[in-house]
Design a protein around this motif. Sequence first.
Motif, PDB file in Angstrom:
ATOM      1  N   LEU A  18       0.833  -1.193   0.000  1.00 33.97           N
ATOM      2  CA  LEU A  18       0.000   0.000   0.000  1.00 33.97           C
ATOM      3  C   LEU A  18       0.873   1.251   0.000  1.00 33.97           C
ATOM      4  O   LEU A  18       1.607   1.504   0.947  1.00 33.97           O
ATOM      5  CB  LEU A  18      -0.908  -0.014   1.234  1.00 33.97           C
ATOM      6  CG  LEU A  18      -1.834   1.189   1.404  1.00 33.97           C
ATOM      7  CD1 LEU A  18      -2.732   1.340   0.195  1.00 33.97           C
ATOM      8  CD2 LEU A  18      -2.649   1.029   2.670  1.00 33.97           C
ATOM      9  N   THR A  19       0.829   1.971  -1.097  1.00 38.14           N
ATOM     10  CA  THR A  19       1.583   3.228  -1.189  1.00 38.14           C
ATOM     11  C   THR A  19       0.682   4.278  -1.812  1.00 38.14           C
ATOM     12  O   THR A  19      -0.034   3.995  -2.773  1.00 38.14           O
ATOM     13  CB  THR A  19       2.836   3.084  -2.066  1.00 38.14           C
ATOM     14  OG1 THR A  19       2.459   2.664  -3.371  1.00 38.14           O
ATOM     15  CG2 THR A  19       3.818   2.086  -1.468  1.00 38.14           C
ATOM     16  N   THR A  20       0.712   5.415  -1.287  1.00 34.11           N
ATOM     17  CA  THR A  20      -0.029   6.564  -1.830  1.00 34.11           C
ATOM     18  C   THR A  20      -1.438   6.186  -2.268  1.00 34.11           C
ATOM     19  O   THR A  20      -1.848   6.454  -3.398  1.00 34.11           O
ATOM     20  CB  THR A  20       0.715   7.225  -3.008  1.00 34.11           C
ATOM     21  OG1 THR A  20       0.906   6.274  -4.038  1.00 34.11           O
ATOM     22  CG2 THR A  20       2.042   7.772  -2.537  1.00 34.11           C
ATOM     23  N   ASP A  21      -2.186   5.535  -1.358  1.00 32.82           N
ATOM     24  CA  ASP A  21      -3.580   5.188  -1.617  1.00 32.82           C
ATOM     25  C   ASP A  21      -3.749   4.313  -2.852  1.00 32.82           C
ATOM     26  O   ASP A  21      -4.703   4.486  -3.611  1.00 32.82           O
ATOM     27  CB  ASP A  21      -4.434   6.451  -1.784  1.00 32.82           C
ATOM     28  CG  ASP A  21      -4.430   7.282  -0.520  1.00 32.82           C
ATOM     29  OD1 ASP A  21      -4.426   8.514  -0.618  1.00 32.82           O
ATOM     30  OD2 ASP A  21      -4.394   6.669   0.573  1.00 32.82           O
ATOM     31  N   SER A  22      -2.846   3.410  -3.041  1.00 35.74           N
ATOM     32  CA  SER A  22      -2.893   2.608  -4.264  1.00 35.74           C
ATOM     33  C   SER A  22      -2.857   1.131  -3.962  1.00 35.74           C
ATOM     34  O   SER A  22      -2.091   0.682  -3.119  1.00 35.74           O
ATOM     35  CB  SER A  22      -1.686   2.976  -5.124  1.00 35.74           C
ATOM     36  OG  SER A  22      -1.498   2.030  -6.140  1.00 35.74           O
ATOM     37  N   TRP A  23      -3.667   0.367  -4.667  1.00 34.70           N
ATOM     38  CA  TRP A  23      -3.578  -1.078  -4.628  1.00 34.70           C
ATOM     39  C   TRP A  23      -2.724  -1.617  -5.763  1.00 34.70           C
ATOM     40  O   TRP A  23      -2.490  -2.795  -5.848  1.00 34.70           O
ATOM     41  CB  TRP A  23      -4.968  -1.713  -4.780  1.00 34.70           C
ATOM     42  CG  TRP A  23      -5.929  -1.456  -3.678  1.00 34.70           C
ATOM     43  CD1 TRP A  23      -7.183  -0.955  -3.797  1.00 34.70           C
ATOM     44  CD2 TRP A  23      -5.737  -1.684  -2.284  1.00 34.70           C
ATOM     45  NE1 TRP A  23      -7.777  -0.867  -2.570  1.00 34.70           N
ATOM     46  CE2 TRP A  23      -6.918  -1.302  -1.629  1.00 34.70           C
ATOM     47  CE3 TRP A  23      -4.663  -2.184  -1.533  1.00 34.70           C
ATOM     48  CZ2 TRP A  23      -7.069  -1.409  -0.254  1.00 34.70           C
ATOM     49  CZ3 TRP A  23      -4.822  -2.292  -0.155  1.00 34.70           C
ATOM     50  CH2 TRP A  23      -6.013  -1.896   0.458  1.00 34.70           C
ATOM     51  N   GLY A  24      -2.308  -0.742  -6.651  1.00 40.04           N
ATOM     52  CA  GLY A  24      -1.791  -1.218  -7.937  1.00 40.04           C
ATOM     53  C   GLY A  24      -0.431  -1.877  -7.918  1.00 40.04           C
ATOM     54  O   GLY A  24      -0.045  -2.499  -8.881  1.00 40.04           O
ATOM     55  N   LYS A  25       0.323  -1.741  -6.827  1.00 43.60           N
ATOM     56  CA  LYS A  25       1.667  -2.304  -6.825  1.00 43.60           C
ATOM     57  C   LYS A  25       1.646  -3.608  -6.044  1.00 43.60           C
ATOM     58  O   LYS A  25       1.529  -3.613  -4.819  1.00 43.60           O
ATOM     59  CB  LYS A  25       2.652  -1.323  -6.189  1.00 43.60           C
ATOM     60  CG  LYS A  25       4.081  -1.813  -6.222  1.00 43.60           C
ATOM     61  CD  LYS A  25       5.014  -0.795  -5.617  1.00 43.60           C
ATOM     62  CE  LYS A  25       6.447  -1.306  -5.638  1.00 43.60           C
ATOM     63  NZ  LYS A  25       7.379  -0.363  -5.007  1.00 43.60           N
TER      64      LYS A  25
END
Lengths: 115, 114
Positions: B94-101
């Motif tokens: 979880l980084t910068t409100d992202s699930w994408g990584k």
Amino acid sequence: KAGVTQTPRYLIKTRGQQVTLSCSPISGHRSVSWYQQTPGQGLQFLFEYFSETQRNKGNFPGRFSGRQFSNSRSEMNVSTLELGDSALYLCASSLDGPPNTGELFFGEGSRLTVL
Amino acid sequence: GEDVEQSLFLSVREGDSSVINCTYTDSSSTYLYWYKQEPGAGLQLLTYIFSNMDMKQDQRLTVLLNKKDKHLSLRIADTQTGDSAIYFCAESVLTTDSWGKLQFGAGTQVVVTP
């Protein structure tokens, strides 16, 4: 509901050329991520876009770039291709970030061969 | 750093249960996933589990999460020949409100024999 669509599915390039790959996310999904899959390195994160902005970036050289359009479609570009860029490039889309669920849906991939 | 580890190969007889194991290292992981990849295809999301759960069942699939040991497993009941594929465990970073990584394991090749 259509899934994630990637084009082209297969392509062959030579060293030094550049390539552009396209990804259309699931309708309504605003986040698009890209991954590179190779036998040696496995699945590696390239970058993620949300609302036309790059939100995350993996450890790849600057030859790898991407962008996202206002309709959430995304493209990635690899310039000055090297043999080691031969891989399956996978695109994934998701609804959004938290607090939505973390479901990422992948396309079939674009298989790039560099000769 | 973040590392996801899986055994590389599993052979199972048709009708038996398969258990695929995975360990992860990032204690801040919020979602853990299982993906299936068949030859020449992309990744198919099988199931995922939120880190505040310890079990999730979905038809023939059961996911167990031991957060203390950072161990995740996928059990496939009544394994069929169509279950032959590579199975990837992944954790969300979880980084910068992202699930994408996602951080993926190397994948477990499951071979189902008649």
